[in-house]
Write a protein that holds these residues in place. Structure first.
Motif, mmCIF file in Angstrom:
data_model
loop_
_atom_site.group_PDB
_atom_site.id
_atom_site.type_symbol
_atom_site.label_atom_id
_atom_site.label_comp_id
_atom_site.label_asym_id
_atom_site.label_seq_id
_atom_site.Cartn_x
_atom_site.Cartn_y
_atom_site.Cartn_z
ATOM 1 N N ILE B 82 64.584 51.701 94.449
ATOM 2 C CA ILE B 82 65.066 50.960 93.286
ATOM 3 C C ILE B 82 65.119 49.485 93.686
ATOM 4 C CG2 ILE B 82 67.024 50.689 91.710
ATOM 5 C CD1 ILE B 82 67.905 53.535 92.587
ATOM 6 N N ARG B 83 64.702 48.607 92.790
ATOM 7 C CA ARG B 83 64.747 47.179 93.125
ATOM 8 C C ARG B 83 65.810 46.466 92.302
ATOM 9 N NH1 ARG B 83 61.234 45.877 96.777
ATOM 10 N NH2 ARG B 83 59.530 47.356 97.095
ATOM 11 N N TYR B 84 66.600 45.675 93.002
ATOM 12 C CA TYR B 84 67.632 44.862 92.352
ATOM 13 C C TYR B 84 66.972 43.878 91.395
ATOM 14 C CZ TYR B 84 71.353 41.389 91.786
ATOM 15 O OH TYR B 84 72.284 40.529 91.275
ATOM 16 N N ASN B 85 67.584 43.740 90.219
ATOM 17 C CA ASN B 85 66.983 42.890 89.200
ATOM 18 C C ASN B 85 68.101 42.239 88.391
ATOM 19 O OD1 ASN B 85 65.038 41.753 87.588
ATOM 20 N ND2 ASN B 85 64.702 43.579 86.344
ATOM 21 N N GLY B 86 69.105 41.727 89.094
ATOM 22 C CA GLY B 86 70.263 41.152 88.414
ATOM 23 C C GLY B 86 71.320 42.218 88.162
ATOM 24 N N ALA B 87 72.347 41.816 87.418
ATOM 25 C CA ALA B 87 73.510 42.693 87.262
ATOM 26 C C ALA B 87 73.296 43.798 86.229
ATOM 27 C CB ALA B 87 74.729 41.863 86.870
ATOM 28 N N GLY B 88 72.211 43.692 85.469
ATOM 29 C CA GLY B 88 71.927 44.728 84.476
ATOM 30 C C GLY B 88 71.236 45.911 85.128
ATOM 31 N N LEU B 89 70.277 46.485 84.405
ATOM 32 C CA LEU B 89 69.578 47.632 84.972
ATOM 33 C C LEU B 89 68.678 47.200 86.124
ATOM 34 C CD1 LEU B 89 68.347 49.802 81.981
ATOM 35 C CD2 LEU B 89 70.010 50.449 83.717
ATOM 36 N N PRO B 90 68.691 47.931 87.224
ATOM 37 C CA PRO B 90 67.731 47.645 88.273
ATOM 38 C C PRO B 90 66.367 48.187 87.858
ATOM 39 C CG PRO B 90 69.060 49.527 88.885
ATOM 40 C CD PRO B 90 69.574 49.051 87.552
ATOM 41 N N GLU B 91 65.360 47.892 88.660
ATOM 42 C CA GLU B 91 64.024 48.370 88.343
ATOM 43 C C GLU B 91 63.818 49.717 89.032
ATOM 44 O OE1 GLU B 91 61.100 45.262 89.037
ATOM 45 O OE2 GLU B 91 59.631 46.855 89.400
ATOM 46 N N PHE B 92 63.695 50.734 88.227
ATOM 47 C CA PHE B 92 63.483 52.075 88.787
ATOM 48 C C PHE B 92 61.988 52.336 88.937
ATOM 49 C CE2 PHE B 92 67.641 52.416 86.740
ATOM 50 C CZ PHE B 92 68.376 53.032 87.741
ATOM 51 N N PRO B 93 61.580 52.998 90.019
ATOM 52 C CA PRO B 93 60.156 53.288 90.170
ATOM 53 C C PRO B 93 59.713 54.355 89.160
ATOM 54 C CG PRO B 93 61.411 54.343 91.924
ATOM 55 C CD PRO B 93 62.384 53.498 91.155
ATOM 56 N N ASP B 94 58.433 54.389 88.866
ATOM 57 C CA ASP B 94 57.895 55.459 88.019
ATOM 58 C C ASP B 94 58.282 56.809 88.607
ATOM 59 O OD1 ASP B 94 56.748 53.734 86.281
ATOM 60 O OD2 ASP B 94 54.702 53.932 87.053
ATOM 61 N N SER B 95 58.436 57.763 87.743
ATOM 62 C CA SER B 95 58.779 59.142 88.120
ATOM 63 C C SER B 95 60.212 59.305 88.610
ATOM 64 C CB SER B 95 57.802 59.705 89.168
ATOM 65 O OG SER B 95 56.494 59.685 88.657
ATOM 66 N N THR B 96 61.060 58.314 88.335
ATOM 67 C CA THR B 96 62.488 58.472 88.625
ATOM 68 C C THR B 96 63.102 59.446 87.618
ATOM 69 O OG1 THR B 96 62.711 56.222 89.457
ATOM 70 C CG2 THR B 96 64.726 57.278 88.667
ATOM 71 N N PHE B 97 63.974 60.307 88.116
ATOM 72 C CA PHE B 97 64.821 61.122 87.237
ATOM 73 C C PHE B 97 66.255 60.610 87.333
ATOM 74 C CE2 PHE B 97 61.457 64.221 88.170
ATOM 75 C CZ PHE B 97 61.254 64.814 86.922
ATOM 76 N N ILE B 98 66.923 60.491 86.190
ATOM 77 C CA ILE B 98 68.360 60.243 86.187
ATOM 78 C C ILE B 98 68.996 61.476 85.541
ATOM 79 C CG2 ILE B 98 70.215 58.780 85.318
ATOM 80 C CD1 ILE B 98 68.235 56.444 85.387
ATOM 81 N N ILE B 99 69.952 62.061 86.253
ATOM 82 C CA ILE B 99 70.478 63.371 85.844
ATOM 83 C C ILE B 99 71.980 63.252 85.615
ATOM 84 C CG2 ILE B 99 70.694 65.799 86.537
ATOM 85 C CD1 ILE B 99 68.470 64.329 88.804
ATOM 86 N N LYS B 100 72.431 63.709 84.460
ATOM 87 C CA LYS B 100 73.853 63.593 84.148
ATOM 88 C C LYS B 100 74.348 64.964 83.688
ATOM 89 C CE LYS B 100 76.767 60.610 81.248
ATOM 90 N NZ LYS B 100 76.667 59.614 80.152
ATOM 91 N N PHE B 120 63.673 60.547 82.335
ATOM 92 C CA PHE B 120 62.541 60.528 83.265
ATOM 93 C C PHE B 120 61.660 59.330 82.950
ATOM 94 C CE2 PHE B 120 58.068 61.688 84.190
ATOM 95 C CZ PHE B 120 58.171 61.788 85.571
ATOM 96 N N LYS B 121 61.303 58.576 83.956
ATOM 97 C CA LYS B 121 60.417 57.425 83.752
ATOM 98 C C LYS B 121 58.985 57.868 83.971
ATOM 99 C CE LYS B 121 59.926 52.529 84.708
ATOM 100 N NZ LYS B 121 60.220 51.430 85.654
#
Lengths: 424, 345
Positions: B82-100, B120-121
């Motif tokens: 993941i790349r920092y991109n300021g205080a908002g959303l960071p830059e997630f790589p393709d094929s990232t899953f976020i699971i809640k 899923f990205k």
């Protein structure tokens, strides 16, 4: 090349051609879905998994839904068998702000059905482009403050046509077009709503061949502050606005100084609030017994309207052209207006006029009421009619400048001289 | 004979033609039918023990969803960061899953999982997609579920009080409504400012933890990163800060320019709106939802402020947020009430 190869090639091309072409029907939609009552779960699922270019047909009958939604699609048609045949009942709604929600759809048609009895709005279309709402009846069977706000509610859309629709029972506006660019409302009817139809912060709207009756107010053109865009360039003609004399049953703002439909006095035919570039002509505005046409600024309802001015909001109506309308009123005010804050102001204006001018012999409030607030109050100038209010009507007792800035103060003097406002 | 050959070729071609739809050209992403199909977790699925490469995270101020207990994970593709991109959303790589995962605390104090939502990205177009999974009664797996569901539940709130409600599992369009901004679907929770705190029981700031694990790159020095106040932390943050954080997380996914409630003109995001949003702002399209009240926020008068009124309701058409809340968040209402009552008149 051998002849056989030619034949192979031809066969190959024919078959490939058949493969490449989308199986599009002559109605123009690639995917066809057809449902009947009892298949509500399947319909919900179909809407959630819908592909671009889909036609969803709902056969005759009553369907029960909690809510429905379509999102992020292109080229969708929801087709019923007719407003009296296909009925979508949302009385079971348990969450959300509306019965049917259409978000971010490009090319949307809904045709031939009734939507009824949701808790919130009946159909809301948010951020859609090229919308056609046709032959749709959107109704609450009980008209009171328990009804949702808007029956037919496109907002932040582009290019909207509302045609042959009927709206009833909305506690705000039956047909409400908000923050939209380019809209047509035609051949529609609205009955027993607070406002029959409202065009709010919407630019380039055409409203014609409609009938709005039995509402608190027939037709509103409003611009409100703090919103995403400014309205204006609205033309309304060939409409029949009549008998809008009902109690204002809007919840929000019925009493107090707020904006919105709660401010519409019972008995209002047409109200123009803070909107500019309006052409109102060749309408029959009959038996709306408080104020036939009201033209008021944002200052009329909020003394701080000036603080809200920006690119999206200007509180003083400009370039208002009212001509060739047929207007009639009954002899008395509608009883409901005495219980409404703006209604009471209108009664007060009428009483003041008659008190200061015995020659009126107790005549009715004039047809057209203007609050008399001009850009002079912002510019410090003294020009007559600086905002181009232009009236071309033949009636006697036609016009009153309500001098709203001084209502209730010493020196308050409503003025019926229409001469400065006759179109040049 | 020739005709036969031609007919045969046609048949073969037609057969191929019919097959193409079933054969993905370049392995387009497809959702698994069951949560277990992703292999995010090891051991019994309901324990939600992340396998190597799946990282749990928490939010400083989380969204309220009927007192559900949530556990959140990010699964990155191998060797990506993941790349920092300021205080908002960071830059997630393709094929990232976020699971809640959403679970209730039952009256017997056992957690019961109810749904798992996945973002899923998609590498095909670098855009996010949503899917929902509904847990089975046996708690052995969760099944792909697009059409929402109303589930009767009895649960304990944060103070151990028992409630019964009909929990509303969102459908996939409901998911989109909150996640779409300017027509683009985006994650909401894992903004850097909302990850920037020390999790309960941890000895290190969460962002620093991610950086040291090598999954977050480009992080500047800690004190230069904005942080969202922890809404429950009355020791470190003022009422105003906590209230604004609460509104940001619970309301601003819609009440932000470009969001689903853009048309209302009420903006509640933490960073880009006035210090006191909604003050003396009149409702635009609330209809009966405004409850006969005239202003969103009246300083010093929570009782007549529409914002508080709508948070304190469960009636459809009135309740805010519109989705995913069927009980009143008492503690949230109390905080916002305190904030409004404390605003200078």
């Amino acid at each position: 090349m051998h002849k056989r190869n030619h034949i192979f090639l031809l066969a190959f091309m024919l078959v490939m051609n058949a493969c490449m072409q989308t199986p599009e029907n002559k109605d123009g939609y690639v995917h066809h879905l057809n449902f009947k009552p009892g298949e509500e779960a399947k319909i919900i699922e179909a809407m959630l998994s819908m592909k671009d270019s889909s036609l969803l047909q709902l056969d005759s009958g009553i369907y029960k839904f909690d809510n429905l939604s379509l999102a992020q699609l292109k080229h969708i048609r929801v087709q019923g068998a007719g407003h009296d045949k296909t009925i979508l009942d949302f009385s079971a709604q348990t969450q959300g702000g509306e019965g049917m929600r259409v978000t971010d759809v490009n090319g949307f048609v809904i045709d031939g059905m009734t939507l009824r009895d949701s808790k919130g709005d009946l159909i809301k279309l948010n951020k859609c482009t090229d919308v056609v709402i046709t032959n749709l009846h959107a109704i609450w069977q009980v008209s009171d403050s328990t009804s949702g706000g808007y029956a037919i509610y496109p907002v932040m859309c582009k290019r909207v046509l509302v045609e042959n629709c009927y709206a009833q029972g909305a506690s705000d506006a039956g047909i409400y077009v908000g923050q939209t660019d380019s809209a047509i409302v035609r051949k529609c009817k609205a009955f027993k709503n607070v406002a029959g139809c409202e065009i709010e912060n919407t630019s380039h709207a055409q409203v014609y061949d409609n009938e709005f009756w039995g509402n608190t107010a027939g037709f509103l053109i409003f611009d409100l502050p703090d919103l995403s865009k400014r309205g204006g360039f609205v033309e309304a003609y060939n409409n029949y606005f009549h008998d809008n004399n009902e109690r204002n049953f809007a919840k929000a703002g019925s009493f107090g100084s707020t904006w919105g439909v709660g401010n519409a006095a019972p008995g209002s035919g047409v109200v123009i609030l803070a909107a500019s570039d309006i052409n109102l002509h060749h309408n029959r505005i009959i038996n709306n017994n408080a104020a036939v046409i009201s033209v008021v600024s944002g200052f009329f309802i909020d003394e701080k309207a000036g603080e809200k001015m920006n690119d999206h909001y200007f509180p003083i109506p400009k370039n208002i052209h009212i001509h060739d309308n047929e207007m009639q009123v009954a002899d008395t005010f509608p009883p409901a207006m005495y219980g409404h804050h703006v209604g009471r102001i209108l009664v007060g204006i009428s009483q003041q006029l008659n008190a200061q001018d015995a020659s009126r012999k107790g005549a009715r409030l004039p047809y057209i009421i203007w609050d008399g607030i001009t850009t002079n109050m912002l510019t410090g100038k003294t020009g007559i009619n600086p905002d181009s209010i232009c009236i071309q009507q033949k009636e006697q007792n036609l016009f009153v400048n309500a001098d709203a800035a001084h209502i209730g103060k010493p020196g308050w003097k409503p003025n019926t001289d229409v001469a400065p406002f006759i179109c040049k | 004979m020739r005709k036969l050959v031609v007919a045969g070729v046609c048949l073969v071609l037609l057969y191929c033609c019919g097959q193409t739809a079933k054969q993905p050209v370049n392995k387009a992403f497809e959702w698994q039918s069951h949560l277990s199909g992703y292999h995010f977790f090891e051991g019994a699925l309901k324990q939600l023990q992340p396998r190597n490469g799946v990282t749990g995270y928490d939010l400083a101020t989380p969204l309220f969803t009927d007192y559900t207990h949530k556990s959140r994970f990010i699964a990155l593709p191998k060797d990506s960061v993941i790349r920092y991109n300021g205080a908002g959303l960071p830059e997630f790589p393709d094929s990232t899953f976020i699971i809640k995962n959403f679970a209730f605390l039952q009256p017997d104090h056992q957690l019961k999982l109810i749904e798992t939502r996945i973002l899923f990205k998609d590498p095909a177009d670098h855009s996010w997609r949503v899917m929902n999974y509904l847990w089975n009664e046996a708690q052995t797996d969760a099944e792909q579920w697009i059409s929402g569901k109303r589930v009767p539940v009895t649960f304990l709130d944060d103070n151990g009080n028992e409630h019964t409600t009909t929990y509303q599992v969102p459908n996939t369009n409901d998911c989109k409504r909150c996640h779409i901004n300017n027509s683009i679907l985006t994650p909401i929770g894992p903004k850097v400012r909302n990850l920037n705190f020390t999790r309960k029981g941890a000895d290190m700031n969460q962002l620093a933890q991610f950086a040291s694990a090598g999954i977050l790159k480009g992080l500047p020095s800690a004190d230069s990163i904005a942080r969202l106040p922890v809404w429950t932390d009355s020791v470190s943050f003022s009422v105003s800060e906590r209230a604004r954080a609460y509104l940001d997380v619970n309301c601003a996914h819609c009440h932000i320019r470009g969001g689903d409630a853009y048309n209302t003109g009420l903006f509640l995001d933490y960073e880009h709106t006035a210090a006191t949003p909604g003050v003396m702002k009149e409702p635009v399209s609330a209809g009966g939802g405004a409850g006969g009240l005239n202003y969103d926020v009246i300083p010093g008068d929570a009782k007549h402020s529409i914002l508080v009124y709508r948070m304190n309701s469960t009636e459809p058409g009135t309740a805010m947020p519109e989705l995913a809340r069927t009980v009143i968040h008492k503690e949230g209402v109390a905080l916002i009430t305190q904030w409004v009552n404390g605003l200078k008149k």
